[in-house]
Design an enzyme around this catalytic site. Structure first.
Site, PDB file in Angstrom:
ATOM      1  N   GLU A   1      -7.070  10.241 -14.037  1.00 49.57           N
ATOM      2  CA  GLU A   1      -7.407  10.188 -12.778  1.00 49.57           C
ATOM      3  C   GLU A   1      -6.349  11.271 -12.181  1.00 49.57           C
ATOM      4  O   GLU A   1      -6.762  12.352 -11.250  1.00 49.57           O
ATOM      5  CB  GLU A   1      -7.152   8.781 -11.900  1.00 49.57           C
ATOM      6  CG  GLU A   1      -7.447   9.071 -10.475  1.00 49.57           C
ATOM      7  CD  GLU A   1      -7.999   7.684 -10.126  1.00 49.57           C
ATOM      8  OE1 GLU A   1      -8.315   6.771 -10.689  1.00 49.57           O
ATOM      9  OE2 GLU A   1      -8.109   7.433  -8.828  1.00 49.57           O
TER      10      GLU A   1
ATOM     11  N   ASP B   1       2.802   2.188  -4.718  1.00 48.74           N
ATOM     12  CA  ASP B   1       2.964   2.352  -6.178  1.00 48.74           C
ATOM     13  C   ASP B   1       3.675   3.707  -6.713  1.00 48.74           C
ATOM     14  O   ASP B   1       4.646   3.575  -7.646  1.00 48.74           O
ATOM     15  CB  ASP B   1       1.635   2.088  -6.985  1.00 48.74           C
ATOM     16  CG  ASP B   1       0.542   3.020  -6.469  1.00 48.74           C
ATOM     17  OD1 ASP B   1       0.727   4.002  -5.388  1.00 48.74           O
ATOM     18  OD2 ASP B   1      -0.645   2.696  -6.723  1.00 48.74           O
TER      19      ASP B   1
ATOM     20  N   SER C   1     -13.464   1.765  -7.801  1.00 47.17           N
ATOM     21  CA  SER C   1     -14.460   1.752  -8.442  1.00 47.17           C
ATOM     22  C   SER C   1     -14.063   2.930  -9.692  1.00 47.17           C
ATOM     23  O   SER C   1     -14.438   2.979 -10.819  1.00 47.17           O
ATOM     24  CB  SER C   1     -15.687   2.572  -8.156  1.00 47.17           C
ATOM     25  OG  SER C   1     -15.439   3.755  -7.439  1.00 47.17           O
ATOM     26  N   SER C   2     -12.971   3.729  -9.260  1.00 47.26           N
ATOM     27  CA  SER C   2     -12.355   4.659 -10.144  1.00 47.26           C
ATOM     28  C   SER C   2     -11.500   4.061 -11.358  1.00 47.26           C
ATOM     29  O   SER C   2     -11.881   4.308 -12.601  1.00 47.26           O
ATOM     30  CB  SER C   2     -11.225   5.691  -9.500  1.00 47.26           C
ATOM     31  OG  SER C   2     -10.383   4.994  -8.911  1.00 47.26           O
TER      32      SER C   2
ATOM     33  N   GLY D   1     -15.889   4.504  -3.488  1.00 44.86           N
ATOM     34  CA  GLY D   1     -15.171   5.243  -2.446  1.00 44.86           C
ATOM     35  C   GLY D   1     -14.982   4.087  -1.384  1.00 44.86           C
ATOM     36  O   GLY D   1     -14.824   4.535  -0.253  1.00 44.86           O
TER      37      GLY D   1
ATOM     38  N   ASP E   1      -4.092   0.690  -9.418  1.00 48.92           N
ATOM     39  CA  ASP E   1      -5.331   0.041  -9.534  1.00 48.92           C
ATOM     40  C   ASP E   1      -5.681  -0.153 -11.146  1.00 48.92           C
ATOM     41  O   ASP E   1      -6.349  -1.238 -11.365  1.00 48.92           O
ATOM     42  CB  ASP E   1      -6.373   1.162  -8.960  1.00 48.92           C
ATOM     43  CG  ASP E   1      -6.143   1.617  -7.369  1.00 48.92           C
ATOM     44  OD1 ASP E   1      -5.687   0.590  -6.876  1.00 48.92           O
ATOM     45  OD2 ASP E   1      -6.652   2.698  -7.061  1.00 48.92           O
TER      46      ASP E   1
ATOM     47  N   GLU F   1       0.870  -1.207   0.027  1.00 51.39           N
ATOM     48  CA  GLU F   1      -0.105   0.071   0.161  1.00 51.39           C
ATOM     49  C   GLU F   1       0.887   1.140  -0.146  1.00 51.39           C
ATOM     50  O   GLU F   1       1.788   1.423   0.693  1.00 51.39           O
ATOM     51  CB  GLU F   1      -0.954  -0.076   1.128  1.00 51.39           C
ATOM     52  CG  GLU F   1      -2.354   0.388   0.954  1.00 51.39           C
ATOM     53  CD  GLU F   1      -3.026  -0.607   0.016  1.00 51.39           C
ATOM     54  OE1 GLU F   1      -3.089  -0.109  -1.273  1.00 51.39           O
ATOM     55  OE2 GLU F   1      -3.497  -1.665   0.359  1.00 51.39           O
TER      56      GLU F   1
ATOM     57  N   TYR G   1      -4.094  11.668   1.394  1.00 55.46           N
ATOM     58  CA  TYR G   1      -3.445  11.180   0.187  1.00 55.46           C
ATOM     59  C   TYR G   1      -2.238  11.988  -0.104  1.00 55.46           C
ATOM     60  O   TYR G   1      -0.978  11.428  -0.489  1.00 55.46           O
ATOM     61  CB  TYR G   1      -4.261  10.544  -0.680  1.00 55.46           C
ATOM     62  CG  TYR G   1      -3.970   9.503  -1.441  1.00 55.46           C
ATOM     63  CD1 TYR G   1      -4.192   8.383  -1.440  1.00 55.46           C
ATOM     64  CD2 TYR G   1      -2.961  10.105  -2.643  1.00 55.46           C
ATOM     65  CE1 TYR G   1      -3.691   7.258  -2.473  1.00 55.46           C
ATOM     66  CE2 TYR G   1      -2.311   8.927  -3.673  1.00 55.46           C
ATOM     67  CZ  TYR G   1      -2.874   7.812  -3.548  1.00 55.46           C
ATOM     68  OH  TYR G   1      -2.141   6.624  -4.199  1.00 55.46           O
TER      69      TYR G   1
HETATM   70  P1  ADP Z   1     -12.533   4.308  -5.082  1.00 54.83           P
HETATM   71  O1  ADP Z   1     -11.937   4.117  -6.464  1.00 54.83           O
HETATM   72  O2  ADP Z   1     -11.901   3.599  -4.189  1.00 54.83           O
HETATM   73  O3  ADP Z   1     -13.955   3.662  -5.260  1.00 54.83           O
HETATM   74  P2  ADP Z   1     -12.124   7.162  -5.749  1.00 54.83           P
HETATM   75  O4  ADP Z   1     -12.438   8.123  -5.006  1.00 54.83           O
HETATM   76  O5  ADP Z   1     -10.840   6.742  -6.337  1.00 54.83           O
HETATM   77  O6  ADP Z   1     -12.737   5.653  -4.837  1.00 54.83           O
HETATM   78  O7  ADP Z   1     -13.227   6.905  -6.850  1.00 54.83           O
HETATM   79  C1  ADP Z   1     -14.737   7.152  -6.757  1.00 54.83           C
HETATM   80  C2  ADP Z   1     -15.310   8.154  -7.757  1.00 54.83           C
HETATM   81  O8  ADP Z   1     -15.107   7.752  -8.819  1.00 54.83           O
HETATM   82  C3  ADP Z   1     -16.675   8.399  -7.361  1.00 54.83           C
HETATM   83  O9  ADP Z   1     -16.790   9.520  -6.281  1.00 54.83           O
HETATM   84  C4  ADP Z   1     -17.291   8.849  -9.021  1.00 54.83           C
HETATM   85  O10 ADP Z   1     -16.928  10.312  -8.903  1.00 54.83           O
HETATM   86  C5  ADP Z   1     -16.349   7.939  -9.781  1.00 54.83           C
HETATM   87  N1  ADP Z   1     -17.089   6.812 -10.015  1.00 54.83           N
HETATM   88  C6  ADP Z   1     -16.685   5.465  -9.818  1.00 54.83           C
HETATM   89  N2  ADP Z   1     -17.677   4.523 -10.454  1.00 54.83           N
HETATM   90  C7  ADP Z   1     -18.362   5.544 -11.125  1.00 54.83           C
HETATM   91  C8  ADP Z   1     -19.833   5.156 -11.759  1.00 54.83           C
HETATM   92  N3  ADP Z   1     -20.171   4.000 -12.068  1.00 54.83           N
HETATM   93  N4  ADP Z   1     -20.384   6.251 -12.313  1.00 54.83           N
HETATM   94  C9  ADP Z   1     -19.878   7.338 -12.101  1.00 54.83           C
HETATM   95  N5  ADP Z   1     -19.018   7.794 -11.348  1.00 54.83           N
HETATM   96  C10 ADP Z   1     -18.388   6.931 -10.743  1.00 54.83           C
HETATM   97 MG    MG Z   2      -9.685   5.105  -6.681  1.00 57.51          MG
END
Ligand code: ADP
Ligand code: MG
Length: 401
Positions: A179, A38, A146-147, A141, A191, A35, A243
């Site tokens: 990003e 990277d 998810s990003s 988040g 990621d 962690e 971060y």
């Molecule tokens: P993580 O990557 O841990 O989930 P991040 O803060 O890096 O958290 O990314 C989350 C952000 O990515 C969300 O707040 C949103 O802006 C964007 N995001 C992720 N998935 C989606 C989705 N399916 N639709 C719209 N925005 C998304």
């Molecule tokens: Mg992320």
């Protein structure tokens, strides 16, 4: 095809009245260990998870890009030509501006940033207009990236539709650039590489300096084990706060040690490092240096003895993040401590920290007992109920239909 695929296609239809030209998806990831290494040119060992973000995409002939997500109320539409003017970080880099409001909502900077970065990575591209409809079952988040999933799904789709011909590593770089420069979150490459390169039952041992990646068979199920994700539901945000501060401390530490990055500092060098810098910087450095070593030790241990033997390395990693890097929160510590007390072989927070999820390596027949214990501990501490589920390493990004 999953319910998420159906949701993306349904959104595309309601947006355009047509069928998409294709459907692409990319997974979230769990980081097994490594962690904040990277962006220090170090080592990481993530794996892709079954949760995916799906992009249903179709071409249009007016040079405009429209993005819609089931997570957002409104679609966002821009011209391809104006992509480089949309993002606050890029606008700042282009010189002073009195515009303080972002031109697009933050979520749309992920897919639109990917379109922008992809067009720069493949010069001479004939980028047509596109409609992109996004659905996802990756918790947002939660430290499960998810990003990277939204970036990977969009990048895979546009790479094919625009015949850009980029390989998976190049697409991971596109996602990271989006990003970093479009969203403004100073994250590393882990990621995106995990989301691009994932394979069933394997983790990706990645050297973040060379981007050389090796698949490491985990054999978790074979060993009678499960990996439990404990999403604390404490939201983090990497584009703000801690971060970036941790990144800066790492750069400071490397500069004091006279090396390009903390990758070049060994565990043996730590004695010297302690004399050269203030206590906080030293502890940040010690986390990164020892974490790199733990990744190498984990890879060797998995290969020689199997996944059952890595528990102590996970525990040591969590302690280092909690005490030296100081990126844990009480919910994460409670999840880890409770899982261990309930019999987990190892546990640690995963992802960038300040919230998000922890993982525990547990006997398959202990999933229920550990889950119950963690749920009870959260209730007793007055925390919101955690979201608990098991994951198996899954396939990376690609075209699904
Ligand atoms: P993580 O990557 O841990 O989930 P991040 O803060 O890096 O958290 O990314 C989350 C952000 O990515 C969300 O707040 C949103 O802006 C964007 N995001 C992720 N998935 C989606 C989705 N399916 N639709 C719209 N925005 C998304
Ligand atoms: Mg992320």
């Amino acid at each position: 095809m999953t319910a998420t695929h159906d949701a993306a296609k349904a959104l595309f239809r309601s947006l355009t009245g047509q069928e998409p030209a294709g459907v692409w998806s990319a997974p979230g990831r769990v980081n097994l260990i490594g962690e904040h290494t990277d962006y220090n040119d170090g080592f990481v060992l993530p794996f892709a998870i079954p949760h995916r973000t799906v992009a249903a995409v179709g071409a249009r002939d007016d040079g405009r890009i429209r993005v819609a997500s089931t997570f957002a109320d409104d679609a966002v539409e821009v011209s391809i030509d104006e992509l480089s003017t949309l993002f606050p970080t890029l606008r700042q880099a282009q010189g002073p501006s009195d515009e303080t409001q972002p031109a697009v909502p933050e979520w749309a900077a992920y897919p639109l940033g990917v379109a922008w970065a992809l067009s720069l990575a493949a010069p001479g591209l004939d980028a047509t207009g596109v409609d992109i409809a996004i659905a996802s079952d990756v918790p947002v988040g939660a430290g499960l990236s998810s990003s990277a999933a939204i970036e990977g799904a969009t990048a895979s789709a546009l790479n094919d539709l625009w015949s850009a011909g980029l390989d998976r590593t190049a697409l991971a770089r596109v996602g990271r650039r989006a990003e970093n420069e479009a969203v403004g979150a100073p994250t590393g490459i882990m990621d995106q590489m995990a989301s691009m390169l994932g394979e069933a039952d394997a983790a990706i041992f990645l050297d973040c300096r060379s981007l050389e990646a090796q698949l490491v068979r985990l054999g978790v199920a074979e060993a009678g084990l499960e990996i439990l994700v404990m999403d604390t539901r404490v939201k983090h945000a990497h584009s703000s706060g801690g971060y970036g501060e941790r990144r800066a401390a790492c750069e400071r530490g490397a500069a004091i040690m006279g090396v390009p990055s903390l990758r070049d500092v060994s565990v043996a060098d730590l004695v010297r490092a302690e004399d050269l810098m203030d206590d906080v910087t030293f502890r940040r450095v010690r986390h990164v240096v020892t974490e790199n070593q733990r990744v190498l030790d984990t890879v060797r241990t998995v290969r020689e003895q199997g996944a059952r033997a890595i528990g102590d390395l996970l525990v040591a990693s969590h302690a280092s993040m909690r005490d030296d890097f100081e990126i844990s929160v009480p919910e994460l510590d409670t999840a880890v401590d409770t899982a261990l007390a309930a019999g987990a072989l190892g546990a640690r927070m995963t992802g960038g920290g300040f919230g998000g999820a922890a993982i525990a390596l547990i006997e398959a027949d202990a999933v229920q007992a550990v889950s119950d214990a963690v749920t009870a501990a959260f209730a007793a501490s007055g925390f919101d109920a955690p979201h608990l589920f098991t994951v198996t390493p899954a396939a990376g990004a690609g075209r699904d239909a």
